[in-house]
Scaffold this motif. Structure first.
Motif, PDB file in Angstrom:
ATOM      1  N   ILE A  96      63.395 -96.034   4.528  1.00  0.00           N
ATOM      2  CA  ILE A  96      63.723 -95.874   6.057  1.00  0.00           C
ATOM      3  C   ILE A  96      62.071 -95.467   7.014  1.00  0.00           C
ATOM      4  CG2 ILE A  96      65.112 -95.194   7.884  1.00  0.00           C
ATOM      5  CD1 ILE A  96      67.372 -95.054   5.966  1.00  0.00           C
ATOM      6  N   ARG A  97      61.880 -96.533   7.849  1.00  0.00           N
ATOM      7  CA  ARG A  97      60.825 -95.937   8.674  1.00  0.00           C
ATOM      8  C   ARG A  97      61.471 -96.021   9.994  1.00  0.00           C
ATOM      9  NH1 ARG A  97      55.741 -95.016   5.840  1.00  0.00           N
ATOM     10  NH2 ARG A  97      54.731 -96.155   7.600  1.00  0.00           N
ATOM     11  N   TYR A  98      60.563 -95.101  11.039  1.00  0.00           N
ATOM     12  CA  TYR A  98      60.918 -94.826  11.989  1.00  0.00           C
ATOM     13  C   TYR A  98      59.833 -95.217  13.302  1.00  0.00           C
ATOM     14  CZ  TYR A  98      62.257 -92.120  16.330  1.00  0.00           C
ATOM     15  OH  TYR A  98      62.463 -91.776  17.623  1.00  0.00           O
ATOM     16  N   ALA A  99      59.926 -95.585  14.401  1.00  0.00           N
ATOM     17  CA  ALA A  99      59.193 -95.627  15.649  1.00  0.00           C
ATOM     18  C   ALA A  99      60.106 -95.329  16.872  1.00  0.00           C
ATOM     19  CB  ALA A  99      58.665 -97.081  15.625  1.00  0.00           C
ATOM     20  N   GLN A 100      59.292 -94.495  17.766  1.00  0.00           N
ATOM     21  CA  GLN A 100      60.132 -94.045  18.908  1.00  0.00           C
ATOM     22  C   GLN A 100      59.730 -94.906  20.039  1.00  0.00           C
ATOM     23  OE1 GLN A 100      60.150 -89.978  19.334  1.00  0.00           O
ATOM     24  NE2 GLN A 100      60.007 -89.880  21.587  1.00  0.00           N
ATOM     25  N   LEU A 101      58.709 -95.793  19.684  1.00  0.00           N
ATOM     26  CA  LEU A 101      58.303 -96.883  20.667  1.00  0.00           C
ATOM     27  C   LEU A 101      57.835 -96.411  21.991  1.00  0.00           C
ATOM     28  CD1 LEU A 101      61.041 -99.652  20.156  1.00  0.00           C
ATOM     29  CD2 LEU A 101      59.008 -99.320  18.870  1.00  0.00           C
ATOM     30  N   GLY A 102      57.240 -95.329  22.093  1.00  0.00           N
ATOM     31  CA  GLY A 102      56.974 -94.476  23.286  1.00  0.00           C
ATOM     32  C   GLY A 102      57.860 -94.219  24.339  1.00  0.00           C
ATOM     33  N   VAL A 103      59.163 -94.117  23.767  1.00  0.00           N
ATOM     34  CA  VAL A 103      60.173 -93.582  24.840  1.00  0.00           C
ATOM     35  C   VAL A 103      60.047 -92.085  24.736  1.00  0.00           C
ATOM     36  CG1 VAL A 103      62.675 -93.371  24.862  1.00  0.00           C
ATOM     37  CG2 VAL A 103      61.915 -95.303  24.110  1.00  0.00           C
ATOM     38  N   PRO A 104      60.071 -91.431  25.951  1.00  0.00           N
ATOM     39  CA  PRO A 104      59.664 -90.025  25.995  1.00  0.00           C
ATOM     40  C   PRO A 104      60.749 -89.186  25.110  1.00  0.00           C
ATOM     41  CG  PRO A 104      59.622 -91.163  28.028  1.00  0.00           C
ATOM     42  CD  PRO A 104      60.066 -92.178  27.370  1.00  0.00           C
ATOM     43  N   GLY A 105      60.388 -88.058  24.790  1.00  0.00           N
ATOM     44  CA  GLY A 105      61.007 -87.127  24.075  1.00  0.00           C
ATOM     45  C   GLY A 105      62.201 -86.684  24.796  1.00  0.00           C
ATOM     46  N   ASP A 106      61.940 -86.616  26.119  1.00  0.00           N
ATOM     47  CA  ASP A 106      63.265 -85.773  26.849  1.00  0.00           C
ATOM     48  C   ASP A 106      64.421 -86.993  27.125  1.00  0.00           C
ATOM     49  OD1 ASP A 106      61.313 -87.380  28.807  1.00  0.00           O
ATOM     50  OD2 ASP A 106      62.283 -86.549  30.393  1.00  0.00           O
ATOM     51  N   VAL A 107      64.244 -88.425  27.017  1.00  0.00           N
ATOM     52  CA  VAL A 107      64.984 -89.202  27.226  1.00  0.00           C
ATOM     53  C   VAL A 107      66.077 -89.232  26.035  1.00  0.00           C
ATOM     54  CG1 VAL A 107      65.693 -91.680  27.218  1.00  0.00           C
ATOM     55  CG2 VAL A 107      63.839 -90.897  28.136  1.00  0.00           C
ATOM     56  N   LEU A 108      65.530 -88.730  24.562  1.00  0.00           N
ATOM     57  CA  LEU A 108      66.356 -88.491  23.534  1.00  0.00           C
ATOM     58  C   LEU A 108      67.111 -87.462  23.900  1.00  0.00           C
ATOM     59  CD1 LEU A 108      64.454 -90.781  22.591  1.00  0.00           C
ATOM     60  CD2 LEU A 108      64.521 -89.855  20.239  1.00  0.00           C
ATOM     61  N   ALA A 109      66.363 -86.254  24.235  1.00  0.00           N
ATOM     62  CA  ALA A 109      67.161 -85.188  24.289  1.00  0.00           C
ATOM     63  C   ALA A 109      68.236 -85.105  25.394  1.00  0.00           C
ATOM     64  CB  ALA A 109      66.241 -83.826  24.551  1.00  0.00           C
ATOM     65  N   SER A 110      68.441 -86.144  26.256  1.00  0.00           N
ATOM     66  CA  SER A 110      69.462 -86.234  27.342  1.00  0.00           C
ATOM     67  C   SER A 110      70.809 -86.442  26.517  1.00  0.00           C
ATOM     68  CB  SER A 110      69.025 -87.244  28.306  1.00  0.00           C
ATOM     69  OG  SER A 110      69.003 -88.524  27.686  1.00  0.00           O
ATOM     70  N   LEU A 111      70.693 -86.796  25.460  1.00  0.00           N
ATOM     71  CA  LEU A 111      72.002 -87.134  24.697  1.00  0.00           C
ATOM     72  C   LEU A 111      72.186 -86.110  23.443  1.00  0.00           C
ATOM     73  CD1 LEU A 111      72.473 -90.871  24.666  1.00  0.00           C
ATOM     74  CD2 LEU A 111      73.552 -89.228  26.313  1.00  0.00           C
TER      75      LEU A 111
END
Length: 487
Positions: free
Chosen positions: A203-218
């Protein structure tokens, strides 16, 4: 190997994160798609540098758009490329349609998928179905998945292997067996339990440049367990500082279970371990491990004196379900001592359900089914939901064992991915119960003892298998590695 994020999300949450990135942060959807395709193609070049041809299997959603991006990049780089389309690409929507048209404008080859048509490529790319799958796979999609799985070339899955449920990790009748899965924006919880281990590959992962605070919003739906080192011991410490574990079990003919649980508790650092077992076993059990204090106990009253000295009790390994077992079980769980309940302790609990805040239950799927009065298939259908249901019914912390063991506590749902198929042998659960109890006796919380116990137990098995192989792995083979890991 890539260090993956700890937080895991459900498919609906990831779609919401995607919408936030596009609508609130102004990242165009096609840009995210292009980044995903670029990550996949870059990985293929790094992983298989001699590859010169790719076959891309595309469905009808945004997953297909990622596939067309990869196909275009490969074409531009001089690869021989063929896209096998399951649905007519002109009927794609939005960004996926744009990705197809860009590939078509570059004179890229698209062929309707036909099961009888041979596929020749160095690498296969699965862009058939994404995380929104909510029904069994059938028809041409099922045939395409079977064709991919029958091929000898390596397979890369885009975001998730097609046919795998992103929330449960279960196969929806058919699923691609990938050599590698590249997943984007956030990790999907279904990649880490259920049947996923057989289908995801690396399993590999890429955040695709989505800001970290977007992920932290959920809030994450679950977390991955990672190793937390134990604190350094005080130079003036003595055995009384590290807890006294009492193992209750070992019915006639089953002394080994209690013996292994006891040694495991010692190997992870418990200060003292006593074993309450049948009189017939007490004089023999510690011959090979004299550090165990073994007591012949025939009545609950005799157990009371041992419980008074213990900090943690493990009840269940080799216990059986006789009147003797029931008496000791009831005495142990009513003692007010934090408990680890395993094996026949769980079967006795299923017969007379109770709830406690200070115990750790460690069922395998069959025991979990009995605890919930459901079928084994029901438990495995959604292991996350089953773990949460068990915890709601019985309290404390629940460890639902299996590939991708789940640990459900009051405020957190966690998954551990250490371990291997070699652990499918007798005694592994007994060792785990001892490991968890040994950590609990040293002052870890119920949640931390369960999480770190599961993680280290599985990692010890991985280290043992790395040296000698998975097949033939025995529970006692873990002991030296457990000692290594807690140090």
């Amino acid at each position: 190997m890539q260090n993956l994020p700890i937080k895991l999300y459900r498919a609906a949450q990831v779609r919401k994160l995607d919408r936030i990135a596009i609508q609130e942060r102004g990242i165009p959807g096609f840009e995210l798609m292009s980044r995903a395709g670029s990550q996949i193609f870059q990985f293929i070049k790094e992983k298989w540098p001699d590859a010169r041809s790719v076959a891309v299997f595309c469905g009808s959603g945004n997953n297909a758009g990622d596939g067309y991006i990869v196909a275009g990049l490969a074409l531009e780089a001089g690869f021989k490329v063929c896209v096998y389309a399951i649905s007519e690409p002109d009927k794609l929507n939005g960004d996926a349609l744009l990705a197809y048209r860009k590939y078509a404008d570059a004179q890229g080859v698209v062929m309707p998928f036909r099961p009888e048509r041979p596929v020749n490529a160095d690498v296969l790319i699965d862009a058939l179905l994404g995380t929104g799958l909510d029904r069994p796979v059938s028809g041409l999609y099922a045939e395409a998945i079977q064709a991919i799985n029958a091929h000898s070339s390596p397979v890369v899955a885009v975001d998730i292997p097609s046919g795998l449920n992103a929330d449960t990790g279960n196969v929806m009748d058919f699923a691609v067996k990938a050599d590698c899965t590249l997943t984007f924006i956030a990790l999907k919880q279904g990649l880490f339990t259920g049947q996923a281990a057989e289908y995801c590959g690396e399993i590999r992962y890429a955040q695709l440049g989505v800001p970290g605070d977007v992920l932290a919003s959920l809030d994450a739906a679950a977390i991955r367990v990672v190793k937390t080192p134990l604190s350094r011991r005080n130079r003036c410490a003595h055995k009384g500082n590290y807890g006294h574990v009492l193992i209750v079990g070992g019915e006639l003919g089953y002394s080994g279970a209690a013996r292994m649980a006891g040694e495991a508790a010692l190997r992870v650092g418990a200060g003292l371990v006593s074993v309450a077992t049948r009189i017939e076993h007490a004089g023999l059990m510690n011959l090979s491990r004299p550090e165990l204090m073994c007591h012949g106990v025939e009545t609950p009253k005799q157990l009371t004196a041992l419980l008074a000295k213990a900090d943690v009790v493990v009840v269940g390994p080799g216990l059986g379900q006789s009147d003797w077992a029931k008496g000791l079980f009831n005495a142990a769980i009513s003692s007010g001592i934090p408990a680890v309940v395993d094996a026949d302790g769980l079967n006795l609990l299923a017969a007379v359900p109770a709830a406690k805040s200070d115990w750790i239950l460690t069922p395998h799927p069959g025991e979990a089914a009995r605890l919930l009065n459901r079928s084994n298939a029901y438990i495995q259908q959604d292991r996350f939901a089953a773990a949460v249901s068990l915890r709601a019914s019985y309290g404390g912390v629940v460890v639902l064992k299996g590939a991708g063991t789940l640990i459900a506590s009051e405020h957190q749902l966690a998954v551990s991915n250490t371990g291997n198929p070699g652990m499918a042998s007798g005694g592994m659960g007994d060792v785990l119960s001892g490991v968890i109890a040994g950590l609990l006796a040293q002052g870890l919380s119920l949640q931390d003892a369960a999480q770190q116990g599961v993680y280290n137990h599985g990692l010890a098995a991985d280290l043992a298998a790395e040296k000698e192989g998975e097949r033939g792995l025995l529970a006692c083979d873990l002991m030296p590695y457990l000692r290594q890991l807690v140090n």
